[in-house]
Each structure stands twice: as structure tokens, then as C-alpha cells.
Design a protein around this motif. Sequence first.
Motif, PDB file in Angstrom:
ATOM      1  N   ALA A  91       0.801  -1.217   0.000  1.00 10.63           N
ATOM      2  CA  ALA A  91       0.000   0.000   0.000  1.00 10.63           C
ATOM      3  C   ALA A  91       0.833   1.265   0.000  1.00 10.63           C
ATOM      4  O   ALA A  91       0.367   2.290  -0.451  1.00 10.63           O
ATOM      5  CB  ALA A  91      -0.920   0.024   1.223  1.00 10.63           C
ATOM      6  N   GLY A  92       2.036   1.233   0.506  1.00 12.61           N
ATOM      7  CA  GLY A  92       2.842   2.444   0.579  1.00 12.61           C
ATOM      8  C   GLY A  92       3.051   3.044  -0.790  1.00 12.61           C
ATOM      9  O   GLY A  92       3.124   2.357  -1.780  1.00 12.61           O
ATOM     10  N   GLY A  93       3.080   4.339  -0.859  1.00 12.86           N
ATOM     11  CA  GLY A  93       3.259   4.996  -2.142  1.00 12.86           C
ATOM     12  C   GLY A  93       1.960   5.124  -2.901  1.00 12.86           C
ATOM     13  O   GLY A  93       1.935   5.506  -4.049  1.00 12.86           O
ATOM     14  N   GLY A  94       0.849   4.763  -2.257  1.00  6.99           N
ATOM     15  CA  GLY A  94      -0.443   4.853  -2.905  1.00  6.99           C
ATOM     16  C   GLY A  94      -0.788   6.291  -3.218  1.00  6.99           C
ATOM     17  O   GLY A  94      -0.231   7.224  -2.672  1.00  6.99           O
ATOM     18  N   GLN A 146      -9.322   1.594  -3.727  1.00  9.90           N
ATOM     19  CA  GLN A 146      -8.378   2.721  -3.779  1.00  9.90           C
ATOM     20  C   GLN A 146      -7.264   2.430  -4.766  1.00  9.90           C
ATOM     21  O   GLN A 146      -6.739   1.316  -4.825  1.00  9.90           O
ATOM     22  CB  GLN A 146      -7.795   2.914  -2.381  1.00  9.90           C
ATOM     23  N   HIS A 147      -6.893   3.436  -5.529  1.00  8.89           N
ATOM     24  CA  HIS A 147      -5.740   3.333  -6.415  1.00  8.89           C
ATOM     25  C   HIS A 147      -4.481   3.351  -5.558  1.00  8.89           C
ATOM     26  O   HIS A 147      -4.332   4.189  -4.679  1.00  8.89           O
ATOM     27  CB  HIS A 147      -5.740   4.504  -7.396  1.00  8.89           C
ATOM     28  N   LEU A 148      -3.578   2.385  -5.778  1.00  6.21           N
ATOM     29  CA  LEU A 148      -2.371   2.286  -4.952  1.00  6.21           C
ATOM     30  C   LEU A 148      -1.125   2.819  -5.635  1.00  6.21           C
ATOM     31  O   LEU A 148      -0.365   3.577  -5.043  1.00  6.21           O
ATOM     32  CB  LEU A 148      -2.131   0.827  -4.543  1.00  6.21           C
ATOM     33  N   SER A 149      -0.884   2.376  -6.870  1.00  6.61           N
ATOM     34  CA  SER A 149       0.357   2.797  -7.520  1.00  6.61           C
ATOM     35  C   SER A 149       0.292   2.555  -9.018  1.00  6.61           C
ATOM     36  O   SER A 149      -0.585   1.865  -9.524  1.00  6.61           O
ATOM     37  CB  SER A 149       1.555   2.056  -6.920  1.00  6.61           C
ATOM     38  N   GLN A 178       4.442  -0.251   3.772  1.00  3.56           N
ATOM     39  CA  GLN A 178       5.215   0.692   2.972  1.00  3.56           C
ATOM     40  C   GLN A 178       5.831  -0.017   1.770  1.00  3.56           C
ATOM     41  O   GLN A 178       6.357  -1.118   1.892  1.00  3.56           O
ATOM     42  CB  GLN A 178       6.307   1.284   3.852  1.00  3.56           C
ATOM     43  N   SER A 179       5.783   0.612   0.615  1.00  2.00           N
ATOM     44  CA  SER A 179       6.376   0.011  -0.575  1.00  2.00           C
ATOM     45  C   SER A 179       7.900   0.068  -0.506  1.00  2.00           C
ATOM     46  O   SER A 179       8.485   0.901   0.188  1.00  2.00           O
ATOM     47  CB  SER A 179       5.910   0.733  -1.844  1.00  2.00           C
ATOM     48  N   ALA A 180       8.542  -0.820  -1.244  1.00  2.00           N
ATOM     49  CA  ALA A 180      10.009  -0.844  -1.293  1.00  2.00           C
ATOM     50  C   ALA A 180      10.556   0.470  -1.839  1.00  2.00           C
ATOM     51  O   ALA A 180      11.605   0.944  -1.405  1.00  2.00           O
ATOM     52  CB  ALA A 180      10.485  -2.028  -2.139  1.00  2.00           C
ATOM     53  N   VAL A 181       9.848   1.073  -2.770  1.00  2.00           N
ATOM     54  CA  VAL A 181      10.306   2.344  -3.357  1.00  2.00           C
ATOM     55  C   VAL A 181      10.290   3.442  -2.296  1.00  2.00           C
ATOM     56  O   VAL A 181      11.263   4.185  -2.149  1.00  2.00           O
ATOM     57  CB  VAL A 181       9.443   2.732  -4.575  1.00  2.00           C
ATOM     58  N   GLN A 217      20.555   9.482   0.440  1.00  2.00           N
ATOM     59  CA  GLN A 217      20.863   9.418  -0.996  1.00  2.00           C
ATOM     60  C   GLN A 217      20.019   8.360  -1.710  1.00  2.00           C
ATOM     61  O   GLN A 217      20.393   7.863  -2.770  1.00  2.00           O
ATOM     62  CB  GLN A 217      22.347   9.156  -1.272  1.00  2.00           C
ATOM     63  N   ALA A 218      18.880   7.981  -1.139  1.00  2.00           N
ATOM     64  CA  ALA A 218      17.961   6.986  -1.705  1.00  2.00           C
ATOM     65  C   ALA A 218      18.653   5.656  -1.983  1.00  2.00           C
ATOM     66  O   ALA A 218      18.318   4.944  -2.923  1.00  2.00           O
ATOM     67  CB  ALA A 218      17.292   7.529  -2.967  1.00  2.00           C
ATOM     68  N   VAL A 219      19.632   5.317  -1.146  1.00  2.00           N
ATOM     69  CA  VAL A 219      20.365   4.058  -1.278  1.00  2.00           C
ATOM     70  C   VAL A 219      20.190   3.279   0.018  1.00  2.00           C
ATOM     71  O   VAL A 219      20.479   3.789   1.103  1.00  2.00           O
ATOM     72  CB  VAL A 219      21.866   4.309  -1.551  1.00  2.00           C
ATOM     73  N   VAL A 220      19.729   2.039  -0.114  1.00  2.00           N
ATOM     74  CA  VAL A 220      19.544   1.199   1.065  1.00  2.00           C
ATOM     75  C   VAL A 220      20.880   0.573   1.424  1.00  2.00           C
ATOM     76  O   VAL A 220      21.482  -0.132   0.613  1.00  2.00           O
ATOM     77  CB  VAL A 220      18.490   0.100   0.811  1.00  2.00           C
ATOM     78  N   PRO A 221      21.363   0.801   2.646  1.00  2.00           N
ATOM     79  CA  PRO A 221      22.657   0.240   3.038  1.00  2.00           C
ATOM     80  C   PRO A 221      22.590  -1.288   3.180  1.00  2.00           C
ATOM     81  O   PRO A 221      21.546  -1.854   3.514  1.00  2.00           O
ATOM     82  CB  PRO A 221      22.953   0.900   4.377  1.00  2.00           C
ATOM     83  N   TRP A 222      23.724  -1.916   2.932  1.00  2.00           N
ATOM     84  CA  TRP A 222      23.808  -3.377   3.007  1.00  2.00           C
ATOM     85  C   TRP A 222      23.372  -3.898   4.374  1.00  2.00           C
ATOM     86  O   TRP A 222      22.761  -4.953   4.476  1.00  2.00           O
ATOM     87  CB  TRP A 222      25.206  -3.863   2.657  1.00  2.00           C
TER      88      TRP A 222
END
Length: 141
Positions: free
Chosen positions: A3-6, A36-39, A115-118, A126-131
Motif C-alpha cells: 500500500a505504501g506509495g499509494g 483505492q488506487h495504490l500505484s 510501505q512500498s520498497a520504493v 541518498q535513496a540508497v539502502v545500506p547493506w
Amino acid sequence: MNAGGGSATPGTWSTAGGSEVRPGLGLAKGRFRLVQHLSRGGMGEVWLATDEVLRQPVALKRLPAELRGDIVAMETLRQETSRSQRLAHPSIVRVNDLHEDESGAFISMEYVDGQSAVVWRLAQPQAVVPWSLLAPLVAQT
């Protein structure tokens, strides 16, 4: 589906007659009721819906407007459904079936609220997921 980012703005799912399908309307002869529109992304548009037969929430994914009517894209959607139905893992969304009606073809799948992965990735520096955050997820596979 997540649902995240809907979006609060309804999507543009239209019937063959050109009328726009909005929250509250039914698809597949009333089997699904849009909530509901999600994405929206390059490979589809996703809605939260209620499966009126099973009385549970589902996510419905369909091809984006520019690919509807494209024979190759439709075959890709069929293959995606078939392949996805063979996957079973707690971290993978369950795909139910491929449906077709006057509005076009769509996949019904498990709805996962969260929450969506995006959105999660964009919240990282910096929109980078740390290891250190990814490693536990990779270890689950």
C-alpha cells in the motif's frame, strides 16, 4: 501488493466503452469492488479491491494504458501470472489468478498493507539502502 506509495488520485482504469472505473465500482461481473488506487509503474497499475466472493482485500494489477491491446504485453501478463502462481515463500506476494472483463485483463493477488520498497528506499540517505539493512532480507531467501 504493497500500500505504501499509494495515490489519493484515482487511476485511469477504463472499460471498453471508455467510461472510467472509480473506487466503489465492480469488475469481473461484480467479483471485485475497487477501493483505492495504490500505484502505477512501467509494467502496470495497481488497485486495492475487495474480492466479494472470498470477502477479503486483494490487489489488482493491470497493464498500463499504453500497453492495453498489445498482444505481446498480454502474453507477458499471462506468463507472469503462471510463473508467479508457482512461487511460494513468505516474502513473496501470492498471485491468485488472471481475469478478463470489459475493462481489460488484470491479475488478482494478495494484498499486503505496508510501505512500498520504493518509499522505503527513497527514505534512505541518498535513496540508497545500506547493506546492513539488506543483508537480513537476503538471508531469508
